[in-house]
Design an enzyme around this catalytic site. Structure first.
Site, mmCIF file in Angstrom:
data_model
loop_
_atom_site.group_PDB
_atom_site.id
_atom_site.type_symbol
_atom_site.label_atom_id
_atom_site.label_comp_id
_atom_site.label_asym_id
_atom_site.label_seq_id
_atom_site.Cartn_x
_atom_site.Cartn_y
_atom_site.Cartn_z
ATOM 1 N N ASP A 1 38.241 24.865 44.076
ATOM 2 C CA ASP A 1 37.680 25.805 45.081
ATOM 3 C C ASP A 1 36.736 26.960 44.791
ATOM 4 O OD1 ASP A 1 37.956 27.857 47.443
ATOM 5 O OD2 ASP A 1 39.616 26.348 47.990
ATOM 6 N N HIS B 1 39.122 32.329 48.692
ATOM 7 C CA HIS B 1 39.813 31.376 49.271
ATOM 8 C C HIS B 1 40.729 30.548 48.175
ATOM 9 C CE1 HIS B 1 39.151 27.006 50.895
ATOM 10 N NE2 HIS B 1 39.649 27.787 52.047
ATOM 11 N N SER C 1 42.797 24.687 55.525
ATOM 12 C CA SER C 1 42.584 25.361 54.225
ATOM 13 C C SER C 1 44.023 25.647 53.560
ATOM 14 C CB SER C 1 41.981 26.487 54.132
ATOM 15 O OG SER C 1 40.667 25.865 53.786
#
Ligand SMILES: *[C@@H]1O[C@H](CO)[C@@H](O)[C@H](O)[C@H]1NC(C)=O
Ligand SMILES: *[C@@H]1O[C@H](CO)[C@@H](O)[C@H](O)[C@H]1NC(C)=O
Ligand SMILES: *[C@@H]1O[C@H](CO)[C@@H](O)[C@H](O)[C@H]1NC(C)=O
Length: 846
Positions: A188, A226, A398
């Protein structure tokens, strides 16, 4: 050929470097990924070409990395072309040359960025919790000694507002199953290893930063939240910070790829990083979910995935979990994404806390399962970047993927010997269908499947219990149909054009194939507006997979080019009988097309494990079909008439009569034509119309003789023919001296030489094109197309991701308030407001 010792020494030397390459610097250097046969050492090749040898390309067998100060041209490919040219002109002979050992080469290009698959949720948690549920939740927390301040907010773990709508995981924890000795790797934008919530579980050895080329994947950009959020969902510790992860005693590592430049080579290294130590790779990203992109991973990445499947976790196979994608509101479908529709990835979609389908979560026949994420006014509560920061705003597919990752970590604690396919089987058999309108239908295994929800939602308790006694599946076998040539116009409207291939028992027996797990279908459809097309596949057992669905914004003018769709909906079928593919042109408009050809592949359990080998690594020529595993005889195609569809007779063939460079969409891609010029005349004679396409006949170095294109074609065609004949003859004589490696080719003699020549052209063409697809012109084409799609959208997206800069502060404030009154569901309007404000604007377009 003798393998010399220096090579062995060198291999040892690079092993001594722990297999780690020196960091790349794309600002100053060009990098080449080269697949070398073992007849030459990488240092010899480097010396020959004036490159610097950097080391082995991660785990990829016989792949190496070379660098050189930045150049405009492609040094390796130019050299390969030059050698070819000189051989054609007989300036050099056919004696072995160092460059002959180059099987594949790719100059690395910076790729368009992947999209993170988060959406900014609208959150206004309303409604009182059920009081019994709150009592139970507190008892559970006490029993497990969970004191994490936001545990009571983590409804995906234990839902007090809509009881039952959660992962059903707490009784698994009660048994001491918390992900011990399992490592999940978050691929990520970084992972905050200094977070109080993650630092104890952080596993540095499995971590690396492929954007900044340093060891620790620390979040550095304001937008790098994220990955940390995803990591928290999996492995946030049981402590005094935020909440807990689904597998709160697992190890968590991070590989950073989404925060800067990345190439196919680095992405390959990233998804193979420490594949004996990282068990599960969590990937909440992919090509743009804009409803008009169709992108598959490049060849190096495909090879990396297969390498991890075959070698990772000591041969049991690395587990890849991919977020399905957030483009549902723009008609996007996860079968247009080559990562989610890979048989090697587990594709996870989202449902919200009311078990509703959230507007963003994509459907497709490759989707295996769903789990919880944002929607219905709540989102996932988890760790954020910062020493002790939490967020209540994690959303999109996600956020669903990592919940599945955590669940698989629990499963692997109980049964570390499960293979990658066992985990998929356990998911198919133990996901829980739920009562929401969708296209649920019963499959052969008696399981309900919906394109929107896969086999249902993950139930951690159910899958862990089943895993305890699961009998391992036998190794994977596969059956490939020949190419089915259809070449018929597609009627517009509901009708569709059908083509049928019948699989016989004997074919499967010969392929050592027992029963179906995945199916893939590779096809070519020429169409002037891709978004109008849809494709269905009806299996022998009567189940219909919607492989492709129409997309209102997809204007791409060339249809499907060797695109591979996947379905998990035929899991457990025998596979014997008629497989019918129906292509529809759903819109009655000026855009029309032709169904060119298709090829079905069945993947599943083998009959006899003792004779079953591993799948060969993919090459750029797989769709050329020369090394089809099954030497399928010329089958008769049987035609049936499914309702509403016109059927045609297709001609099965192991040798597509249309050569590689003749695919319909080379027009705006003049690059490859310089190499195609010599190679194509063979085909030019067979299909002259294709070559006389005016745009890309010849590149400038060739004289035009002042005559018309048509005449040039004739002249060059003739010269080319003669040259190709000479080259073929020479190649034939040369090949005749060599061991025949591919016995399946032996029957074809001269015909195959033509193919081989085309192969080489195809390969070079791909190289000339540089990276993206890593393969032939067609492959690279997909990349080009993506680039365009990206150019229009990406900046805005990237910006929008970062313009939520004030977000962590918002969350922090929110949780500061909350920690004062843990369990009080209060939330002021400001968080909903800012959620849909700042960052929401961009994501909100979905
Ligand atoms: C959840 O877990 C319990 C055991 O704690 C089990 O009895 C039940 O079947 C599971 N599934 C659901 C949907 O409750
Ligand atoms: C942890 O896993 C490794 C392999 O992944 C295994 O060799 C080792 O025995 C395991 N340790 C425990 C305590 O289960
Ligand atoms: C459901 O599947 C069966 C076969 O498994 C098939 O006969 C039937 O047409 C399907 N129904 C729908 C609505 O797709």
């Amino acid at each position: 050929m003798r393998v010399l010792n220096p090579w062995t020494l060198l291999a040892a030397a690079s092993l001594a470097m722990a297999g780690h390459l020196p960091p790349r610097n794309y600002a100053t250097h060009d990098y080449y990924a080269i697949h070398l046969s073992s007849s030459i050492s990488p240092t010899e090749l480097a010396a020959h070409l004036g490159l610097t040898y950097e080391g082995k390309l991660g785990e990829l067998a016989d792949h190496h990395v070379f660098k050189t100060p930045k150049h405009d041209n492609d040094i390796v490919n130019d050299a390969v072309q030059e050698l070819k040219r000189r051989r054609r002109k007989r300036e050099v002979g056919l004696e072995p040359h160092p460059l002959d050992s180059v099987q594949f080469n790719q100059k690395q290009k910076i790729k368009p960025r992947h999209w993170k698959r988060s959406v900014i949720p609208e959150v206004s948690r309303a409604g009182p919790p059920a009081s019994d549920a709150v009592t139970t939740q507190r008892e559970i927390a006490r029993a497990l000694e969970i004191k994490d301040p936001i545990f009571e907010e983590q409804w995906h773990i234990f839902n007090v507002k809509a009881p039952g709508n959660d992962l059903n995981v707490t009784d698994v924890w009660m048994q001491g199953i918390t992900g011990k000795n399992v490592t999940a790797c978050i691929v990520d934008d970084g992972l905050d290893m200094d977070s109080e919530d993650l630092k104890d579980n952080f596993f540095a050895e499995g971590s690396y930063d492929f954007n900044d080329h340093v060891d620790l994947p620390k979040p550095r950009l304001s937008d790098d939240r994220h990955g940390t959020r995803c990591a928290g969902e999996v492995s946030a510790g049981r402590n005094n910070a935020c909440g807990v992860g689904v597998a709160y005693d697992s190890r968590i590592s991070g590989v950073r790829i989404l925060s800067g430049d990345i190439t196919d080579m680095d992405e390959s290294l990233a998804i193979n990083y420490e594949l004996q130590k990282n068990d599960i790779y969590s990937c909440s990203w992919g090509p743009p979910d804009d409803g008009k992109t169709m992108q598959a991973p490049g060849l190096l990445i495909e090879k990396a995935m297969l390498t991890a499947i075959q070698k990772g976790r000591d041969g049991k196979g690395s587990i890849y979990v991919f977020a399905a994608g957030n483009g549902a509101a723009s008609d996007d479908n996860c079968n247009f994404d080559g990562y989610t529709n890979s048989i090697y990835s587990i594709t996870v979609g989202a449902i919200d806390k009311d078990n509703l389908h959230p507007y963003y979560s994509e459907a497709c026949s490759a989707q295996l399962v769903v789990t919880y994420s944002s929607g219905s006014n709540d989102a996932i509560h988890t760790t954020d970047v910062g020493a002790n920061k939490c967020t209540s705003q994690h959303g999109g597919t996600s956020a669903a993927g990592p919940i599945a990752v955590g669940t698989y970590a629990l499963v692997l604690q109980v049964r570390p010997e499960l293979t990658w396919r066992d985990l998929q089987w356990l998911t198919v058999m133990n996901a829980v269908p739920f009562d929401q309108p969708s296209d649920w239908n019963k499959t052969t295994l008696g399981r309900m499947y919906s394109h929107q929800f896969g086999y249902g939602k993950l139930d951690a308790y159910a899958i862990v219990e089943a895993a305890k006694t699961w009998k391992l599946v036998k190794p994977q076998a596969w059956f490939y149909s020949p190419w089915m040539h259809v070449k018929k116009p597609i009627p517009q409207g509901e009708q569709g054009l059908a083509s049928v291939f019948e699989v016989t028992e004997k074919m499967l027996k010969d392929a050592n194939f027992e029963r179906v797990e995945h199916i893939t279908l590779t096809m070519n459809v020429a169409h002037t507006r891709r978004g109008d097309l849809s494709v269905e596949l009806i299996s022998p057992d009567g189940y219909t997979s919607h492989l492709s669905t129409a997309r209102r914004d997809d204007e791409f003018p060339s249809g499907y080019i060797d695109w591979t769709f996947m379905s998990v909906a035929h899991w457990g079928e025998k596979g014997v009988g008629k497989w019918t593919v129906i292509v529809k042109d759903t819109k009655e408009n000026e855009h029309s097309g032709t169904f060119t050809d298709w090829k079905l592949r069945l993947w599943g359990e083998c009959i006899d494990p003792s004779t079953q080998g591993l799948r060969p690594m993919p090459t750029e020529h797989d769709d050329d079909d020369h090394d089809a595993i099954t030497t399928a005889p010329a089958h008769t195609t049987t035609i049936s008439v499914p309702t509403g569809a016109a059927t045609v007779t297709a001609n099965p063939s192991d040798h597509p009569d249309r050569p590689v460079n003749q695919k319909p969409t080379n027009t705006n891609n003049p690059g490859p034509s310089s190499t195609a010029a010599f190679g194509t005349p063979v085909s030019a004679t067979s299909t002259p119309s294709a070559t006389s396409s005016p745009d890309n006949f010849l590149p400038s170095p060739f004289p035009t003789f002042g005559v018309s294109k048509r005449t040039q074609i004739w002249i060059y065609g003739s010269i080319g023919l003669i040259l190709v004949f000479c080259a073929s003859l020479a190649t034939y004589l040369y090949l005749a001296r060599r061991k025949r490696l591919r016995s399946s080719r032996d029957n074809y003699e001269f015909e195959i030489l033509d193919d081989a020549d085309n192969d080489e052209e195809g390969a070079r063409t791909g190289m000339l094109n540089g990276t993206t697809g890593g393969g032939k012109g067609r492959r690279a084409k997909r990349g080009g197309e993506l680039y365009d799609a990206f150019a229009g959208e990406s900046d805005e997206d990237l910006l929008s991701d970062s313009d939520g800069e004030n977000e962590p502060y918002r969350d922090e404030k929110e949780y500061d308030e909350k920690t004062g009154m843990v369990g009080g569901g209060s939330s002021d309007g400001s968080d909903a407001g800012s959620g849909s404000g700042a960052s929401g604007s961009s994501r909100g377009r979905k």
